[in-house]
Write a protein that holds these residues in place. Structure first.
Motif, PDB file in Angstrom:
ATOM      1  N   ILE A 126       0.852  -1.189   0.000  1.00  9.08           N
ATOM      2  CA  ILE A 126       0.000   0.000   0.000  1.00  9.08           C
ATOM      3  C   ILE A 126       0.887   1.238   0.000  1.00  9.08           C
ATOM      4  O   ILE A 126       2.052   1.175   0.383  1.00  9.08           O
ATOM      5  N   GLY A 127       0.338   2.354  -0.448  1.00  7.79           N
ATOM      6  CA  GLY A 127       1.096   3.600  -0.496  1.00  7.79           C
ATOM      7  C   GLY A 127       1.210   4.252   0.870  1.00  7.79           C
ATOM      8  O   GLY A 127       0.528   3.873   1.830  1.00  7.79           O
ATOM      9  N   ALA A 128       2.063   5.281   0.937  1.00 12.14           N
ATOM     10  CA  ALA A 128       2.366   5.911   2.219  1.00 12.14           C
ATOM     11  C   ALA A 128       1.151   6.604   2.829  1.00 12.14           C
ATOM     12  O   ALA A 128       0.929   6.532   4.035  1.00 12.14           O
ATOM     13  N   LEU A 129       0.339   7.293   2.008  1.00 10.33           N
ATOM     14  CA  LEU A 129      -0.791   8.027   2.562  1.00 10.33           C
ATOM     15  C   LEU A 129      -1.861   7.083   3.090  1.00 10.33           C
ATOM     16  O   LEU A 129      -2.432   7.298   4.166  1.00 10.33           O
ATOM     17  N   LEU A 130      -2.141   5.993   2.371  1.00 10.59           N
ATOM     18  CA  LEU A 130      -3.125   5.031   2.852  1.00 10.59           C
ATOM     19  C   LEU A 130      -2.627   4.348   4.124  1.00 10.59           C
ATOM     20  O   LEU A 130      -3.392   4.132   5.065  1.00 10.59           O
ATOM     21  N   HIS A 131      -1.344   4.027   4.181  1.00 10.54           N
ATOM     22  CA  HIS A 131      -0.805   3.424   5.404  1.00 10.54           C
ATOM     23  C   HIS A 131      -0.960   4.378   6.581  1.00 10.54           C
ATOM     24  O   HIS A 131      -1.280   3.956   7.700  1.00 10.54           O
ATOM     25  N   TRP A 132      -0.743   5.656   6.344  1.00 11.20           N
ATOM     26  CA  TRP A 132      -0.908   6.643   7.406  1.00 11.20           C
ATOM     27  C   TRP A 132      -2.341   6.634   7.930  1.00 11.20           C
ATOM     28  O   TRP A 132      -2.579   6.722   9.139  1.00 11.20           O
ATOM     29  N   ARG A 133      -3.315   6.494   7.058  1.00 13.29           N
ATOM     30  CA  ARG A 133      -4.715   6.448   7.488  1.00 13.29           C
ATOM     31  C   ARG A 133      -5.038   5.158   8.235  1.00 13.29           C
ATOM     32  O   ARG A 133      -5.909   5.132   9.101  1.00 13.29           O
ATOM     33  N   LEU A 134      -4.337   4.068   7.879  1.00 19.58           N
ATOM     34  CA  LEU A 134      -4.649   2.757   8.456  1.00 19.58           C
ATOM     35  C   LEU A 134      -3.852   2.426   9.710  1.00 19.58           C
ATOM     36  O   LEU A 134      -4.192   1.476  10.410  1.00 19.58           O
ATOM     37  N   ARG A 135      -2.826   3.204   9.988  1.00 21.88           N
ATOM     38  CA  ARG A 135      -1.836   2.752  10.955  1.00 21.88           C
ATOM     39  C   ARG A 135      -2.406   2.497  12.348  1.00 21.88           C
ATOM     40  O   ARG A 135      -1.859   1.694  13.109  1.00 21.88           O
ATOM     41  N   ASP A 136      -3.505   3.156  12.716  1.00 20.11           N
ATOM     42  CA  ASP A 136      -4.067   2.987  14.053  1.00 20.11           C
ATOM     43  C   ASP A 136      -5.225   2.000  14.096  1.00 20.11           C
ATOM     44  O   ASP A 136      -5.828   1.807  15.155  1.00 20.11           O
TER      45      ASP A 136
END
Length: 319
Positions: A126-136
């Motif tokens: 997955i891309g960096a922005l989607l990972h940022w949204r999913l990280r929690d």
């Protein structure tokens, strides 16, 4: 797919494709399609909008937010790994990245080419922005960040493990230089060039808060609004000593979104956003100017004059 609809694409590259004969490839594609269909339906991840295929690659397009669909997919992969050792799965969606259905499918397919752990039975990218949204998210496993190639975006892979080095190329300017270039282009009136520089910057460094307000230069309301909303989420998630600068960015983003909402005839949404901006920076005159423009657009000239006078008075009173 209509404007503003939440879309996720799960792209699937079948592992071991080159070693299969034609009947085995047909069976592998059928198994992959079945796996993707079940992944899309499990846990109400979203309605299937389309299934696309070419050779070893299949793509399932879901009418769902990627932050909701991706955890469902990951839960399914924990229980049952996909057919074909070496399979790669790319997940992309808007507003966490691309904006249109075609861009989302292209982004998911692009992620299939990213390096993952060696000798893994399957890899999710997955891309960096989607990972940022999913990280929690509670169900998120531990992803590993992989640096992109020169001037290319970073990405995250699961299962985490030893990953091959990304290809290297010539030097690439960092976010500060790209942001300075975009601001310079804007100052020179090169609107289109500034937008393209910011679009590139945010693909490479999606967590650069100061770049998002410049996307208000984008002419298409749906595209610009999606970028501005992404920026608002990034800014609001940040903490630290530069909180005053972040509040100023939040103020700018809220007003830009309000302007876009009024242009689309969404007065209630525009009013809400203007009020939110006024709460962030009560002494600012910009909310009054935005309301004045909206009054003029509706033909209320007297109301527009009163609002502009109030904005001017507030400017004079400012220290």
């Amino acid at each position: 797919m209509h404007e503003g609809e939440r879309i996720t694409c799960i792209a699937f590259r079948i592992g071991g494709w080159d070693r299969l004969d034609t009947p085995a490839r047909l069976r592998a594609r059928a198994e992959a399609a079945g796996f993707l269909g079940r992944a899309g339906q499990a846990g109400r991840a979203g309605r299937v909008g389309a299934v696309l295929g070419s050779g070893e690659v299949l793509a399932l397009v879901l009418r769902a937010d990627p932050a909701e669909a991706a955890p469902v997919l990951l839960d399914g992969l924990r229980r049952r790994r996909p057919p074909g050792d070496g399979t790669t799965i790319g997940v992309a969606g808007g507003p966490a990245g691309p904006r249109t259905g075609a861009e989302i499918v292209a982004e998911a397919a692009r992620l299939l080419r990213r390096p993952g752990p060696r000798e893994a039975p399957f890899t999710v990218v997955i891309g960096a922005l989607l990972h940022w949204r999913l990280r929690d998210a509670r169900s998120m496993p531990a992803f590993q960040r992989v640096k992109g190639e020169a001037c290319g975006p970073d990405h995250w892979v699961w299962p985490a493990g030893h990953t091959p080095s990304a290809p290297h190329g010539g030097a690439c300017p960092g976010p500060e230089r790209l942001l300075a270039l975009a601001q310079r282009q804007r100052g020179l009136g090169e609107r289109r060039a500034a937008v393209e520089t910011c679009r590139y910057l945010l693909r490479r460094y999606p967590l650069t808060p100061a770049a998002y307000p410049l996307m208000d230069l984008e002419e298409h309301d749906d595209v610009a609004s999606a970028y501005l909303a992404d920026g608002l989420r990034v800014v609001r998630s940040r903490t630290g000593p530069d909180r005053e600068r972040l509040e100023r960015l939040e103020y700018e983003l809220l007003l830009a979104l309000a302007n876009r909402a009024y242009r689309r005839g969404r007065s209630d949404e525009g009013d809400r956003l203007v009020n939110a901006a006024a709460e962030v920076f009560p002494a600012g005159d910009a909310p009054l100017r935005v309301l004045a423009r909206e009054a003029a657009r509706r033909g209320d000239r007297q109301g527009a004059r009163v609002l502009l006078a109030a904005a001017l008075a507030r400017t004079w009173e400012a220290p």
